[in-house]
Design an enzyme around this catalytic site. Sequence first.
Site, short mmCIF file in Angstrom:
data_model
loop_
_atom_site.label_atom_id
_atom_site.label_comp_id
_atom_site.label_asym_id
_atom_site.label_seq_id
_atom_site.Cartn_x
_atom_site.Cartn_y
_atom_site.Cartn_z
N LYS A 1 -2.40 -1.21 6.51
CA LYS A 1 -1.14 -0.75 7.08
C LYS A 1 -1.23 0.72 7.49
O LYS A 1 -2.00 1.49 6.89
CB LYS A 1 0.03 -0.97 6.11
CG LYS A 1 0.20 0.10 5.06
CD LYS A 1 1.53 -0.07 4.34
CE LYS A 1 1.83 1.17 3.51
NZ LYS A 1 2.36 2.29 4.28
N LYS B 1 1.16 7.27 5.71
CA LYS B 1 1.19 8.73 5.80
C LYS B 1 0.02 9.34 5.07
O LYS B 1 -0.53 10.35 5.47
CB LYS B 1 2.46 9.26 5.12
CG LYS B 1 3.65 9.35 6.03
CD LYS B 1 4.80 10.00 5.29
CE LYS B 1 5.75 8.98 4.74
NZ LYS B 1 5.64 8.67 3.35
N LYS C 1 -3.61 2.38 -4.18
CA LYS C 1 -3.62 3.85 -4.20
C LYS C 1 -4.54 4.43 -5.27
O LYS C 1 -5.00 5.55 -5.14
CB LYS C 1 -2.19 4.39 -4.37
CG LYS C 1 -1.34 4.16 -3.13
CD LYS C 1 -0.19 5.13 -3.02
CE LYS C 1 0.46 4.99 -1.65
NZ LYS C 1 1.57 5.89 -1.44
#
Length: 336
Positions: free
Chosen positions: A200, A203, A118
Amino acid sequence: MKVTLDTTKRIFSGIQPTGEPHLGNYIGAIRRWVDLQHDYESFFCLVDLHAMTLPWDPKRLRTDTLNMGAMLVACGIDPDRSVLFRQSQVGQHAELAWTLNCVARMGELRRMVQFKEKSRGDTESVGVGLFTYPVLQAADVLLYQAHGVPVGEDQRQHVELMRDLGIRFNKTFGRTFVVPEPLVSSNGARIMALDDPTRKMSKSATRPNSSISLADAPDAIAKKIKSAVTDSGREVTSGEDKPALTNLLTIFSSMQGTPLEELEATYKESGYATFKQALADAVVEHLGPIKKRYEDLIGDPAELERLLDAGALRAYEIAERTMVDVRERVGLGHRP
Ligand code: ATP
Ligand code: MG
């Protein structure tokens, strides 16, 4: 729900209100919660504090949180049976996270894969909250003395960390926490992005065709599946060298409740276009009733607020019991 002392029957899991939940969230987490709530005392949390670990818009955060609550109910989480609540309404989460921040070590947090992904290597300018994200997650679970943490494969490393923090705390200050176990399903625990089967479904991904949202319209679902990448070759089969098809077959199997091998036998020679059309139909059919219930629920935000307030009051009671012990053990002041 009646709270019992048998915490082996207790589970905790959370979902970030960072956007619309997708098929990966549903297959890897939400759908399992719906089943587990019948056998376990269940706590399901809308983790809005976690949603602040990347830049956020306050107005969106509030509506996304309510919408996520509605979606969980639409998927079958029963707010009378399970404790469904918003993390920020139970201050003990942030309070315990601070204490655990003082127990966790820089080195162990640096090893967290989600932080590396992230922060995309830009570890100097991302918020500190993104670094300590798994510590807050440890606080979430340890507060409720939960034994089981039903999560997707991507969260396994974070559950290991919460175990380590629980064990370390117990050793240093005396037994306080139940040490939780990850409950990761054997299939569908890692649904991959439609446009890139090496990543993956997420969202927070901004690639428009990467994921199918549970609230997507039927034509959007069909369009995304049509544009999903496939593997080289012509046959519809799964396997290590067929990551894209394996992912599509896994989704199909989960939507229709048909074993993957049976789907392979049916569609092996059918060609990608026919297979994709059948998959789109199965997804639309499965999500249709969920979308309908969701739309009814978001039409009444005041009722949703009431429902989450009630959940928070129930969660608060258990969380405070744990915090009374924690404050005592570590030498902090009690509530005046
Ligand atoms: P974000 O990109 O904001 O992190 P996310 O899609 O990863 O969103 P989370 O709220 O972080 O969703 O995770 C909620 C639950 O969904 C967790 O239990 C997580 O393991 C599970 N999950 C997330 N993505 C997938 C996926 N692609 N396949 C299976 N399970 C998943
Ligand atoms: Mg995530």
